[in-house]
Design a protein around this motif. Structure first.
Motif, PDB file in Angstrom:
ATOM      1  N   SER A  95       0.849  -1.186   0.000  1.00  0.00           N
ATOM      2  CA  SER A  95       0.000   0.000   0.000  1.00  0.00           C
ATOM      3  C   SER A  95       0.883   1.233   0.000  1.00  0.00           C
ATOM      4  O   SER A  95       1.906   1.268   0.696  1.00  0.00           O
ATOM      5  N   LEU A  96       0.493   2.215  -0.773  1.00  0.00           N
ATOM      6  CA  LEU A  96       1.268   3.452  -0.893  1.00  0.00           C
ATOM      7  C   LEU A  96       0.422   4.620  -0.411  1.00  0.00           C
ATOM      8  O   LEU A  96      -0.771   4.698  -0.682  1.00  0.00           O
ATOM      9  N   VAL A  97       1.061   5.511   0.301  1.00  0.00           N
ATOM     10  CA  VAL A  97       0.457   6.785   0.683  1.00  0.00           C
ATOM     11  C   VAL A  97       1.237   7.881  -0.035  1.00  0.00           C
ATOM     12  O   VAL A  97       2.467   7.944   0.081  1.00  0.00           O
ATOM     13  N   TYR A  98       0.538   8.708  -0.777  1.00  0.00           N
ATOM     14  CA  TYR A  98       1.184   9.789  -1.521  1.00  0.00           C
ATOM     15  C   TYR A  98       0.368  11.062  -1.335  1.00  0.00           C
ATOM     16  O   TYR A  98      -0.714  11.041  -0.723  1.00  0.00           O
ATOM     17  N   TYR A  99       0.893  12.160  -1.830  1.00  0.00           N
ATOM     18  CA  TYR A  99       0.198  13.432  -1.659  1.00  0.00           C
ATOM     19  C   TYR A  99      -0.290  13.960  -3.004  1.00  0.00           C
ATOM     20  O   TYR A  99       0.316  13.728  -4.053  1.00  0.00           O
ATOM     21  N   ALA A 100      -1.413  14.638  -2.950  1.00  0.00           N
ATOM     22  CA  ALA A 100      -1.980  15.295  -4.127  1.00  0.00           C
ATOM     23  C   ALA A 100      -1.860  16.801  -3.962  1.00  0.00           C
ATOM     24  O   ALA A 100      -1.481  17.304  -2.916  1.00  0.00           O
ATOM     25  N   ASP A 101      -2.178  17.520  -5.026  1.00  0.00           N
ATOM     26  CA  ASP A 101      -2.037  18.972  -4.995  1.00  0.00           C
ATOM     27  C   ASP A 101      -3.198  19.663  -4.294  1.00  0.00           C
ATOM     28  O   ASP A 101      -3.023  20.753  -3.746  1.00  0.00           O
ATOM     29  N   CYS A 102      -4.396  19.031  -4.312  1.00  0.00           N
ATOM     30  CA  CYS A 102      -5.572  19.695  -3.766  1.00  0.00           C
ATOM     31  C   CYS A 102      -6.463  18.677  -3.064  1.00  0.00           C
ATOM     32  O   CYS A 102      -6.333  17.461  -3.241  1.00  0.00           O
ATOM     33  N   ASP A 103      -7.377  19.200  -2.278  1.00  0.00           N
ATOM     34  CA  ASP A 103      -8.407  18.399  -1.621  1.00  0.00           C
ATOM     35  C   ASP A 103      -9.414  17.935  -2.669  1.00  0.00           C
ATOM     36  O   ASP A 103      -9.837  18.725  -3.520  1.00  0.00           O
ATOM     37  N   PRO A 104      -9.840  16.652  -2.660  1.00  0.00           N
ATOM     38  CA  PRO A 104     -10.801  16.198  -3.672  1.00  0.00           C
ATOM     39  C   PRO A 104     -12.158  16.879  -3.560  1.00  0.00           C
ATOM     40  O   PRO A 104     -12.923  16.906  -4.527  1.00  0.00           O
ATOM     41  N   ASP A 105     -12.480  17.410  -2.382  1.00  0.00           N
ATOM     42  CA  ASP A 105     -13.753  18.111  -2.219  1.00  0.00           C
ATOM     43  C   ASP A 105     -13.713  19.535  -2.768  1.00  0.00           C
ATOM     44  O   ASP A 105     -14.754  20.218  -2.791  1.00  0.00           O
ATOM     45  N   ASN A 106     -12.545  19.965  -3.194  1.00  0.00           N
ATOM     46  CA  ASN A 106     -12.427  21.292  -3.781  1.00  0.00           C
ATOM     47  C   ASN A 106     -13.136  21.304  -5.134  1.00  0.00           C
ATOM     48  O   ASN A 106     -12.986  20.392  -5.945  1.00  0.00           O
ATOM     49  N   THR A 107     -13.911  22.330  -5.390  1.00  0.00           N
ATOM     50  CA  THR A 107     -14.708  22.392  -6.622  1.00  0.00           C
ATOM     51  C   THR A 107     -14.012  23.146  -7.754  1.00  0.00           C
ATOM     52  O   THR A 107     -14.630  23.405  -8.783  1.00  0.00           O
ATOM     53  N   LEU A 108     -12.747  23.500  -7.553  1.00  0.00           N
ATOM     54  CA  LEU A 108     -12.039  24.169  -8.636  1.00  0.00           C
ATOM     55  C   LEU A 108     -11.844  23.221  -9.819  1.00  0.00           C
ATOM     56  O   LEU A 108     -11.806  22.004  -9.673  1.00  0.00           O
ATOM     57  N   TYR A 109     -11.697  23.794 -10.987  1.00  0.00           N
ATOM     58  CA  TYR A 109     -11.566  22.989 -12.205  1.00  0.00           C
ATOM     59  C   TYR A 109     -10.331  22.095 -12.148  1.00  0.00           C
ATOM     60  O   TYR A 109     -10.354  20.946 -12.594  1.00  0.00           O
ATOM     61  N   GLU A 110      -9.244  22.634 -11.570  1.00  0.00           N
ATOM     62  CA  GLU A 110      -7.999  21.875 -11.529  1.00  0.00           C
ATOM     63  C   GLU A 110      -8.140  20.591 -10.722  1.00  0.00           C
ATOM     64  O   GLU A 110      -7.457  19.599 -10.996  1.00  0.00           O
ATOM     65  N   THR A 111      -9.005  20.588  -9.727  1.00  0.00           N
ATOM     66  CA  THR A 111      -9.177  19.404  -8.897  1.00  0.00           C
ATOM     67  C   THR A 111     -10.180  18.409  -9.458  1.00  0.00           C
ATOM     68  O   THR A 111     -10.164  17.239  -9.097  1.00  0.00           O
ATOM     69  N   GLN A 112     -11.063  18.852 -10.359  1.00  0.00           N
ATOM     70  CA  GLN A 112     -12.096  17.984 -10.909  1.00  0.00           C
ATOM     71  C   GLN A 112     -11.726  17.407 -12.267  1.00  0.00           C
ATOM     72  O   GLN A 112     -12.290  16.382 -12.672  1.00  0.00           O
ATOM     73  N   CYS A 113     -10.820  18.018 -12.974  1.00  0.00           N
ATOM     74  CA  CYS A 113     -10.435  17.553 -14.314  1.00  0.00           C
ATOM     75  C   CYS A 113      -9.562  16.310 -14.187  1.00  0.00           C
ATOM     76  O   CYS A 113      -8.509  16.333 -13.527  1.00  0.00           O
ATOM     77  N   SER A 114      -9.966  15.213 -14.812  1.00  0.00           N
ATOM     78  CA  SER A 114      -9.200  13.965 -14.736  1.00  0.00           C
ATOM     79  C   SER A 114      -7.861  14.075 -15.451  1.00  0.00           C
ATOM     80  O   SER A 114      -6.904  13.384 -15.101  1.00  0.00           O
ATOM     81  N   ASN A 115      -7.768  14.938 -16.438  1.00  0.00           N
ATOM     82  CA  ASN A 115      -6.509  15.092 -17.172  1.00  0.00           C
ATOM     83  C   ASN A 115      -5.431  15.774 -16.340  1.00  0.00           C
ATOM     84  O   ASN A 115      -4.240  15.703 -16.682  1.00  0.00           O
TER      85      ASN A 115
END
Length: 218
Positions: A95-115
């Motif tokens: 199992s791996l734990v890593y960090y992302a750039d934003c919270d998934p609950d953030n509604t900004l476009y950068e956090t919702q775009c799969s690309n």
């Protein structure tokens, strides 16, 4: 020949896809998917529990006694957790734990775009810990000597900064002294005579102190 092979492959593809879909929707497929989901959730929950436990261990220490490397690593993980930026990836036994750039609950476009999500080829640069055999290896290694502040001794001479483990003789001597401290105290006849003389002297002193005020009043 190539056309016939292409037609055969094209005809076999839907059949293989339908068999895969049937396997996924079967009882065994549903059970396996739910098992993997539960395993993933439980492993990530265990990381949260271990992280909070390590944070509590450090909080019980004075800032002067905390190991700088341990404290910095744990505080950075807690910060990422509070920001909702910790992610978990299950690789079967690992199992791996890593960090992302934003919270998934953030509604900004950068956090919702799969690309714009984290690419698998970038995952190794973001890994924070590896879980295996019920342990989180990086977190455990960072917590080694978490109550020893190396900066506290950096101003000492080099020969005083190095500590060596006790020898076998020293350990045996300390153990024997510890065992002797639990033994009952034995008194010899000489000790008893000394104790009697000491008590007599004390009683004589007390009697003289009690008589002295009466003589002064007379």
């Amino acid at each position: 020949m190539f056309c016939a092979a292409a037609e055969t492959a094209a005809a076999a593809a839907p059949a293989a896809k339908s068999r895969w879909e049937a396997l996924k929707s079967s009882k065994a497929g549903v059970w396996c998917r739910s098992l993997l989901s539960d395993y993933k959730e439980a492993y990530y929950s265990s990381f949260d529990a271990v992280l909070l436990e390590r944070s509590n261990q450090l909080s019980l220490l004075s800032p002067w006694n905390r190991n700088g490397s341990s404290d910095g690593h744990v505080q950075s993980l807690v910060k990422l957790r509070n920001e909702g930026r910790l992610r978990h990836a299950s690789l079967g036994v690992l199992s791996l734990v890593y960090y992302a750039d934003c919270d998934p609950d953030n509604t900004l476009y950068e956090t919702q775009c799969s690309n714009l999500s984290v690419r698998w080829r970038e995952l190794h640069e973001r890994v924070l810990d590896v879980g295996f055999a019920g342990r989180w290896w990086i977190l455990n290694s960072k917590m080694q000597d978490y109550d020893v502040n190396d900066d506290e001794f950096k101003h000492l001479p080099p020969h005083m900064q190095v500590t060596l483990p006790p020898s076998v003789q020293e350990v045996e001597r300390n153990e024997s002294l510890h065992k002797e401290s639990w033994l009952a105290l034995t008194l010899t006849d000489e000790d008893l005579e000394t104790n009697v003389i000491f008590r007599k002297e004390e009683s004589t002193t007390e009697e003289s102190q009690m008589k002295q005020p009466k003589q002064e009043g007379a």
